[in-house]
Scaffold this active site. Structure first.
Site, PDB file in Angstrom:
ATOM      1  N   HIS A  13     -11.967   8.750 -39.462  1.00 16.68           N
ATOM      2  CA  HIS A  13     -11.682   7.348 -39.141  1.00 16.68           C
ATOM      3  C   HIS A  13     -12.696   6.763 -38.154  1.00 16.68           C
ATOM      4  CE1 HIS A  13      -9.434   3.820 -39.492  1.00 16.68           C
ATOM      5  NE2 HIS A  13      -8.218   4.226 -39.134  1.00 16.68           N
ATOM      6  N   ASP A  53     -13.212   2.987 -42.245  1.00 14.07           N
ATOM      7  CA  ASP A  53     -12.012   2.210 -41.962  1.00 14.07           C
ATOM      8  C   ASP A  53     -10.980   2.421 -43.060  1.00 14.07           C
ATOM      9  OD1 ASP A  53     -13.154   1.143 -39.663  1.00 14.07           O
ATOM     10  OD2 ASP A  53     -14.032  -0.548 -40.754  1.00 14.07           O
TER      11      ASP A  53
END
Length: 412
Positions: free
Chosen positions: A383, A387
Site C-alpha cells: 500500500h 493505492d
C-alpha cells in the site's frame, strides 16, 4: 595422489551454502564431472561435480554443515572403476541376512538401510523409508538422476499397502508405551530459512493489503476445451489456465503500471516489461522461477516456459538465473484445493496475484440464479506504492479479461 574437491562459485553475492547430501560414498568410483554432492543455497540446489576421475576419498564435512565458496569438502584419489566396483556390492550383500532375522527394532531398521546401500538417499528420505518399511530399491525415483524424493516414498507406500503391512508389526514397538508423545527435530534447509526470512521481512517492511474479486471461468474453460487438443498437437504442450492469467496480468499492468513497479530507496522503479515469477512447489519448498518478458510471449511460449520450470523444480535442477529477477508474482493455490487466501508479496516486488480452486457456485445472471464455475482472485499489494483504487482496477481488468478472453486479443 589425491585431488581436492572444492565448493564451486555459486552465483553473484552468494558466499556460502549447506552441504545437503553426499551423492557418492568413500571408495566408490567416480567419473570426471560426475555429481558427487548436492549443495543447498538460498535459492536452489547446486551439484558439485568431480574435478577428475578416480575413487571417492574421505569427506571433509558432513551433511548439514555450512561451507564457504572455495572450501575443500572432499578428495578424489587416483584409481580405476574396476578396483572400486566390488566394494559397494560386498557392502550391500552383508546386511541382507540381518533383514531376515526376527523383530528387534535395530534389525528391522537395518533391512531398508542394507537395500539402500547403493542408493544415494537424503536424510529425510532415509528416515521416511525406515518409518514406512519400504524397500527403496523397488521404487523408481523421480528426482535428479533418478534419486528418490519423499513424494516417491509416500506414493510407493500408498500404492503397495500389502507390502508395507509387515512394518506394521514393528510400529507398535516404536509407539510403545501407549499414549507416549514423540518429538522430532530436523534442521531447516537453507532454502526454507531464506523463505522464512524473506516472507517475514515482507510483512515487516511493506504495508500489506489484500483485495478480492471472483471471476466466472466459463468462457476460459470452454475455450480451453475447444482448442486444447489442437493446441497440444501444434505446440507440444498442454493449454492450461496460467497462459490466460499471465496474458490478463500483462493487459492490466499496462493500465495500472504501479502494480508492476518496485520501491528502491526513495524512488519508484517502473518497468516497461513484465517478468512474472510463477510460484512452483519443489521438494524443499516453494520456489519462484521467472518467465521473462511474459507480456511479449504467446500462449504457447508461456505454457512451455511454465512446464519446463515445473519439471526442473521437481528434479531440483533450477538455476540461479531461473530464479533471479521478477517484477510480479502469480501464485496458484488452487492446485492444492485452496478456496481463498491472502498471498504475501515476493520482495522487492509490490504485488502478487493469488489464484484458487474452481468451484461451481450459484450466481445471478440476467435476474436468474444459475450455476457457474467460479474462482476467487486475491491481489496482495504494498500500500506504500499502490493505492486501493489502483489495486481494485487492476483486479477488475484481470477478471474481465478472464470472463471474456476476446479482450486479450483486441487489447481491452
Amino acid at each position: 595422489m589425491s585431488t581436492e574437491v572444492k565448493v564451486p562459485v555459486l552465483g553473484e553475492s552468494i558466499t556460502e551454502a549447506t552441504l545437503g547430501q553426499w551423492l557418492k560414498k568413500p571408495g566408490e568410483a567416480v567419473a570426471a564431472d560426475e555429481p558427487i554432492a548436492s549443495l543447498e543455497t538460498d535459492k536452489v540446489a547446486v551439484e558439485v561435480p568431480a574435478p577428475v576421475a578416480g575413487i571417492m576419498g574421505a569427506y571433509s564435512v558432513e551433511e548439514g554443515a555450512t561451507v564457504n565458496v572455495g572450501a575443500v569438502i572432499a578428495s578424489i584419489e587416483e584409481g580405476s572403476a574396476g578396483a572400486a566396483a566390488p566394494a559397494p556390492t560386498a557392502a550391500a550383500a552383508a546386511p541382507q541376512p540381518v533383514a531376515t532375522t526376527a523383530a528387534p527394532a535395530p534389525a528391522a531398521e537395518a533391512a531398508p538401510a542394507g537395500d539402500a546401500s547403493d542408493l544415494p538417499l537424503s536424510p529425510a528420505v532415509r528416515r521416511l523409508v525406515l518409518e514406512l518399511g519400504i524397500d527403496p530399491s523397488k521404487i523408481k525415483g523421480t528426482g535428479k538422476d533418478g534419486r528418490l524424493t519423499k513424494e516417491d516414498v509416500v506414493a510407493a507406500a500408498k500404492a503397495a499397502p500389502a507390502e508395507a503391512s509387515p512394518s506394521a508389526e514393528t510400529a507398535p514397538a516404536k509407539a510403545a508405551p501407549a499414549g507416549a508423545r514423540q518429538e522430532e527435530r530436523v534442521k531447516m534447509t537453507r532454502l526454507r530459512q531464506t523463505i522464512a526470512k524473506r516472507l517475514k521481512s515482507a510483512q515487516e517492511t511493506a504495508a500489506l493489503l489484500t483485495t478480492f474479486n471472483d471471476c466466472d471461468m466459463s468462457e476460459v474453460i470452454a475455450t480451453r476445451d475447444k482448442y486444447k487438443e489442437l493446441f497440444e498437437k501444434k505446440h507440444g504442450v498442454r493449454l492450461g489456465f496460467m497462459g490466460f492469467f499471465t496474458k490478463a496480468v500483462a493487459l492490466a499492468a499496462r493500465d495500472v503500471p504501479a502494480v508492476n513497479a518496485q520501491i528502491q530507496g526513495d524512488e519508484i522503479v517502473y518497468h516497461n516489461y513484465l517478468d512474472v515469477s510463477v510460484a512452483v512447489s519443489a521438494p524443499n519448498g516453494l520456489v519462484v522461477p521467472v518467465v521473462r518478458n511474459a507480456d511479449a510471449m504467446s500462449f504457447a511460449e508461456i505454457e512451455k516456459a511454465i512446464a519446463d520450470f515445473g519439471a526442473k523444480a521437481k528434479t531440483g535442477s533450477l538455476t540461479m538465473d531461473d530464479m533471479s529477477g521478477g517484477t510480479f508474482t502469480i501464485s496458484n493455490g488452487g492446485v492444492f484445493g485452496s478456496l481463498m487466501s491472502t498471498p504475501i508479496i515476493n520482495p522487492p516486488q509490490s504485488a502478487v496475484l493469488g489464484l484458487h480452486r474452481i468451484e461451481d457456485r450459484p450466481v445471478v445472471r440476467n435476474g436468474a440464479v444459475v450455476v457457474r464455475p467460479m474462482m476467487y482472485l486475491a491481489l496482495s499489494y504494498d500500500h506504500r506504492l499502490i493505492d486501493g483504487r489502483e489495486a481494485v482496477t487492476f483486479l477488475k481488468i484481470v477478471k474481465e479479461a478472464i470472463e471474456d478472453p476476446a479482450r486479450l486479443l483486441i487489447d481491452l
